[in-house]
Scaffold this motif. Structure first.
Motif, PDB file in Angstrom:
ATOM      1  N   UNK A 148      -6.288 -19.665   2.194  1.00  0.00           N
ATOM      2  CA  UNK A 148      -7.257 -18.733   2.724  1.00  0.00           C
ATOM      3  C   UNK A 148      -6.704 -17.562   3.530  1.00  0.00           C
ATOM      4  N   UNK A 149      -6.387 -16.502   2.829  1.00  0.00           N
ATOM      5  CA  UNK A 149      -6.066 -15.256   3.517  1.00  0.00           C
ATOM      6  C   UNK A 149      -6.308 -14.085   2.564  1.00  0.00           C
ATOM      7  N   UNK A 150      -6.870 -13.044   3.096  1.00  0.00           N
ATOM      8  CA  UNK A 150      -7.189 -11.862   2.307  1.00  0.00           C
ATOM      9  C   UNK A 150      -7.182 -10.664   3.247  1.00  0.00           C
ATOM     10  N   UNK A 151      -7.381  -9.490   2.691  1.00  0.00           N
ATOM     11  CA  UNK A 151      -7.582  -8.342   3.573  1.00  0.00           C
ATOM     12  C   UNK A 151      -8.439  -7.292   2.899  1.00  0.00           C
ATOM     13  N   UNK A 152      -9.072  -6.495   3.733  1.00  0.00           N
ATOM     14  CA  UNK A 152      -9.985  -5.464   3.267  1.00  0.00           C
ATOM     15  C   UNK A 152      -9.568  -4.145   3.899  1.00  0.00           C
ATOM     16  N   UNK A 153      -9.578  -3.097   3.074  1.00  0.00           N
ATOM     17  CA  UNK A 153      -9.166  -1.775   3.551  1.00  0.00           C
ATOM     18  C   UNK A 153     -10.398  -0.891   3.678  1.00  0.00           C
ATOM     19  N   UNK A 154     -10.610  -0.370   4.886  1.00  0.00           N
ATOM     20  CA  UNK A 154     -11.710   0.577   5.096  1.00  0.00           C
ATOM     21  C   UNK A 154     -11.128   1.836   5.734  1.00  0.00           C
ATOM     22  N   UNK A 155     -10.869   2.851   4.908  1.00  0.00           N
ATOM     23  CA  UNK A 155     -10.251   4.075   5.437  1.00  0.00           C
ATOM     24  C   UNK A 155     -11.162   4.729   6.483  1.00  0.00           C
ATOM     25  N   UNK A 156     -10.546   5.347   7.450  1.00  0.00           N
ATOM     26  CA  UNK A 156     -11.356   5.978   8.500  1.00  0.00           C
ATOM     27  C   UNK A 156     -12.144   7.178   7.999  1.00  0.00           C
ATOM     28  N   UNK A 216       0.798  -1.222   0.000  1.00  0.00           N
ATOM     29  CA  UNK A 216       0.000   0.000   0.000  1.00  0.00           C
ATOM     30  C   UNK A 216       0.832   1.274   0.000  1.00  0.00           C
ATOM     31  N   UNK A 217       1.631   1.438   1.047  1.00  0.00           N
ATOM     32  CA  UNK A 217       2.248   2.749   1.182  1.00  0.00           C
ATOM     33  C   UNK A 217       3.343   3.087   0.177  1.00  0.00           C
ATOM     34  N   UNK A 218       4.021   2.074  -0.420  1.00  0.00           N
ATOM     35  CA  UNK A 218       4.941   2.432  -1.510  1.00  0.00           C
ATOM     36  C   UNK A 218       4.218   3.118  -2.674  1.00  0.00           C
ATOM     37  N   UNK A 219       2.920   2.934  -2.776  1.00  0.00           N
ATOM     38  CA  UNK A 219       2.145   3.633  -3.815  1.00  0.00           C
ATOM     39  C   UNK A 219       1.589   4.972  -3.299  1.00  0.00           C
ATOM     40  N   UNK A 220       2.080   5.355  -2.122  1.00  0.00           N
ATOM     41  CA  UNK A 220       1.694   6.662  -1.581  1.00  0.00           C
ATOM     42  C   UNK A 220       0.275   6.693  -1.031  1.00  0.00           C
ATOM     43  N   UNK A 221      -0.221   5.550  -0.585  1.00  0.00           N
ATOM     44  CA  UNK A 221      -1.639   5.506  -0.190  1.00  0.00           C
ATOM     45  C   UNK A 221      -1.873   5.967   1.249  1.00  0.00           C
ATOM     46  N   UNK A 222      -0.818   5.872   2.073  1.00  0.00           N
ATOM     47  CA  UNK A 222      -0.915   6.319   3.460  1.00  0.00           C
ATOM     48  C   UNK A 222      -2.079   5.673   4.219  1.00  0.00           C
ATOM     49  N   UNK A 223      -2.088   4.365   4.201  1.00  0.00           N
ATOM     50  CA  UNK A 223      -3.114   3.599   4.925  1.00  0.00           C
ATOM     51  C   UNK A 223      -2.589   3.285   6.336  1.00  0.00           C
ATOM     52  N   UNK A 224      -3.460   3.411   7.337  1.00  0.00           N
ATOM     53  CA  UNK A 224      -3.083   3.146   8.729  1.00  0.00           C
ATOM     54  C   UNK A 224      -3.412   1.699   9.110  1.00  0.00           C
ATOM     55  N   UNK A 225      -2.753   1.223  10.175  1.00  0.00           N
ATOM     56  CA  UNK A 225      -2.953  -0.163  10.598  1.00  0.00           C
ATOM     57  C   UNK A 225      -4.407  -0.505  10.890  1.00  0.00           C
ATOM     58  N   UNK A 226      -5.124   0.427  11.511  1.00  0.00           N
ATOM     59  CA  UNK A 226      -6.497   0.094  11.881  1.00  0.00           C
ATOM     60  C   UNK A 226      -7.485   0.324  10.734  1.00  0.00           C
ATOM     61  N   UNK A 227      -6.929   0.484   9.546  1.00  0.00           N
ATOM     62  CA  UNK A 227      -7.781   0.553   8.353  1.00  0.00           C
ATOM     63  C   UNK A 227      -7.705  -0.748   7.542  1.00  0.00           C
ATOM     64  N   UNK A 228      -6.895  -1.699   8.030  1.00  0.00           N
ATOM     65  CA  UNK A 228      -6.718  -2.984   7.334  1.00  0.00           C
ATOM     66  C   UNK A 228      -7.319  -4.102   8.186  1.00  0.00           C
ATOM     67  N   UNK A 229      -8.151  -4.929   7.571  1.00  0.00           N
ATOM     68  CA  UNK A 229      -8.784  -6.055   8.265  1.00  0.00           C
ATOM     69  C   UNK A 229      -8.412  -7.347   7.533  1.00  0.00           C
ATOM     70  N   UNK A 230      -7.625  -8.185   8.211  1.00  0.00           N
ATOM     71  CA  UNK A 230      -7.238  -9.463   7.613  1.00  0.00           C
ATOM     72  C   UNK A 230      -8.416 -10.428   7.740  1.00  0.00           C
ATOM     73  N   UNK A 231      -8.653 -11.200   6.697  1.00  0.00           N
ATOM     74  CA  UNK A 231      -9.786 -12.124   6.715  1.00  0.00           C
ATOM     75  C   UNK A 231      -9.442 -13.416   5.991  1.00  0.00           C
ATOM     76  N   UNK A 232     -10.425 -14.310   5.941  1.00  0.00           N
ATOM     77  CA  UNK A 232     -10.212 -15.621   5.308  1.00  0.00           C
ATOM     78  C   UNK A 232     -10.482 -15.606   3.808  1.00  0.00           C
TER      79      UNK A 232
END
Lengths: 412, 412
Positions: B258-266, B90-106
């Motif tokens: 089975x692993x994925x993640x979802x980004x929900x910006x604050x 994410x952040x190498x593309x300059x997205x500036x995503x925070x840890x609590x905006x990422x949800x790891x899932x199955x």
């Protein structure tokens, strides 16, 4: 304009275990030298059984070779696991469950939460009180709970069936008729059980009233008494009215490994508003295959190993380890003069706080004075007020140490 | 009386891939000697990268010792994995995503299915057509789709935005205003992409109209062209209107792991009916912690290894392997005179059937005459009629063999 599900906005404050974590963090920041003993969350501490470890390594190696690599599996679970579940957990008890009645999943928390997907939001829900919060919260999210009433600690549309020392923790049939009834036995949080004839009362009630029972049997492996049913399907007619949830979490130490299964008999039916019968097995199959992609192959191999000869021995050693802790807690608390329940067919001890002290006060007392963390009974519902849950999932040494600290604290 | 969610009863027939499986089984029962080449389901075939295998073994060993054993982890995912995701994807593309905006899932299937939990059933949903069936089916289950119209192959309340050769697979802004828009780029099933300025049109539209974009980026690793965005957050303002779904399934061969993640910006907000703003990150956090118990520890360690030095090299080798197949398919089909799309920034090739042959007829033709299984375009929606999807996830030898068979079949 994108609209939110406003039911989420009705959920009060923090989830029980978040609040516990918050208080513990606050305490340990203020008291960095205190050695905290955690008997709060029902989380296992013993390593995975060796048979499971061996099976995991083998499955990982399979994933390293094109010939044995596994991509998508059947969402319902691999047959090698479903067969073992049926052969070992179910059919030796005469339950006659078929392969397509078992759905392997990543956890009973997910399944008890997601099962509401296939049920109408109009259903009236009943829970025993105290109750595992997930049952209530997920119904609140779906819009079946009405409004949360701060004053009573209850949701306006949920039927709460009190289970306290006053009724010996045996839920009475409700005056108002529910459509869906959650039962968890051996019970979390109280550690109490229903005997066959007591559970039969509920199955008969559901049969007469076309109710659906959601039966959570996550602690089945801890049953030590012979007259306590391991499955609701031991009761005649239950297949027509009950879904059963089972898990490897507490049995084989899978809380961080994630595998469970849910049984939906094909003869189980619910209804349309017009009264037409609908097979729930079919609906759940649709839900499970559309919104879920199966448990990791290697984890299913791990679960399969629970049923190997070595696996069975090692799992029973695990259960014995925790139940030895339960005995230590039971006997220590009894010696201190506490009024206690559970701990015989479940790894939970449910204690009455001294002089009806509020649950959170007792929580703070134990945290501040003994550095022991338990779970406030009221966190599980209004009928849990004045009670407190201790779990037997810790290390034996820590359990003994915790009991010593309580003895000192209560000066007994 | 326990009532079912009657929306489930509106779902037509079988799920696309079940119907494919049924036809293939029927064929192979009748023709036991035929060697079937499967280019239908988008499932990987190469083994897990060695770095992932090593990490899995190490994590399994941790689970065998009390000192390093892991029980329940944070439902949102371990920080060791979330950090790696942010630092690398994410952040190498300059997205500036925070840890609590990422949800790891199955899995992204679970997440794109479950995300509807936090959204009102009153939202108007738009999908591009053809479409990954899960988006539509899960909205039908929730009651947002209306009724399925056999005649058109469409749900009455869903807005379908056609993406065909006629518009070069670039979805036009809809005449009627939706509240929720599903976008999947690189696209499944067409393999086509949107360039930055094309995606910006949608972000701007969502900003102006208070829409929510559900952006599925499961195939992001296959992008080869520099002007194709890897994340919707590369578009200014997208954090205010978009949720992004990402997966290790197709990147690192995790379909069975089975692993994925979802980004929900604050800063992403949706609305109550009264127009009050609500942070979706908060709602999803509540959903994720209440109805999910985290991805297995060992699987999270496996995902972490994807970002090690060796892991990155091995993953790019995997992607190259499949994209070499894509090139083989593309070039073979072009040589045969087929009109084709995709296969440059995605492992999917979308072909126009000859003489507008219906998709299922083309499916049967390939199965019966070449023993090659693909996916009928119409299975992804009415605008997929007359198209057919081939995937590049097979073995190279099988892909070459399949192309030889097609050459023979089409006599080119």
């Amino acid at each position: 304009m994108a609209l939110v599900n406003e039911n989420y906005l009705k959920l009060p404050g923090n989830y029980l275990f978040s609040e516990i974590a918050r208080r513990v963090n606050e305490f340990s920041t203020a008291n960095p030298d205190a050695t905290i003993i955690r008997m709060g969350i029902g989380d296992v501490t013993r390593p995975l059984p060796d048979a499971v470890i061996q099976s995991l390594h083998k499955a990982v190696d399979e994933m390293s070779q094109a010939e044995t690599f596994k991509g998508y599996g059947p969402e319902q679970g691999y047959q090698f696991l479903v067969n073992k579940i049926i052969e070992n957990d179910l059919n030796p008890r005469g339950l006659n469950i078929q392969n397509d009645e078992v759905f392997v999943s990543d956890g009973s928390k997910s399944d008890t939460g997601n099962i509401g997907d296939i049920l109408s939001v109009k259903n009236k829900v009943a829970v025993t009180d105290p109750v595992y919060p997930v049952y209530v919260d997920t119904n609140a999210m779906a819009g079946r709970a009405g409004d949360f009433l701060e004053k009573t600690g209850k949701w306006s549309d949920i039927l709460y069936i009190p289970c306290t020392a006053d009724n010996n923790f045996i839920p009475a049939l409700p005056a108002q008729k529910p459509d869906i009834i959650y039962l968890c036995y051996p019970n979390n949080p109280t550690g109490t059980t229903l005997k066959k004839e007591q559970l039969k009362v509920w199955v008969d009630y559901a049969l007469s009233n076309k109710c659906l029972i959601l039966f959570d049997a996550a602690y089945e492996a801890y049953i030590s008494e012979s007259d306590v049913p391991h499955s609701i399907y031991e009761i005649e007619g239950a297949k027509k009215v009950a879904i059963e949830f089972r898990s490897f979490s507490k049995t084989a130490g899978f809380t961080g490994t994630r595998c469970a299964y849910t049984i939906i008999p094909k003869e189980l039916e619910a209804y349309t508003e017009k009264g037409e019968k609908v097979q729930l097995n079919k609906l759940w199959n649709r839900r499970h295959t559309t919104k879920f992609n199966g448990v990791p192959y290697i984890i299913q191999r791990a679960a399969e190993a629970v049923y190997s000869e070595e696996g069975k021995i090692q799992v029973s050693e695990l259960v014995n380890y925790y139940m030895t802790n339960a005995k230590i807690i039971r006997e220590s608390l009894l010696n201190m003069g506490f009024e206690i329940y559970g701990g015989i067919n479940a790894p939970y001890i449910w204690l009455k706080t001294p002089n009806n002290m509020p649950s959170w006060d007792f929580f703070d007392l134990l945290l501040q004075k003994a550095h022991v963390v338990g779970t406030p009974g009221v966190g599980f519902g209004p009928s849990g007020e004045g009670y407190f849950r201790l779990t037997a999932f810790g290390k034996k040494e820590a359990t003994l140490e915790a009991m010593d600290r309580l003895k000192t604290l209560f000066n007994k």
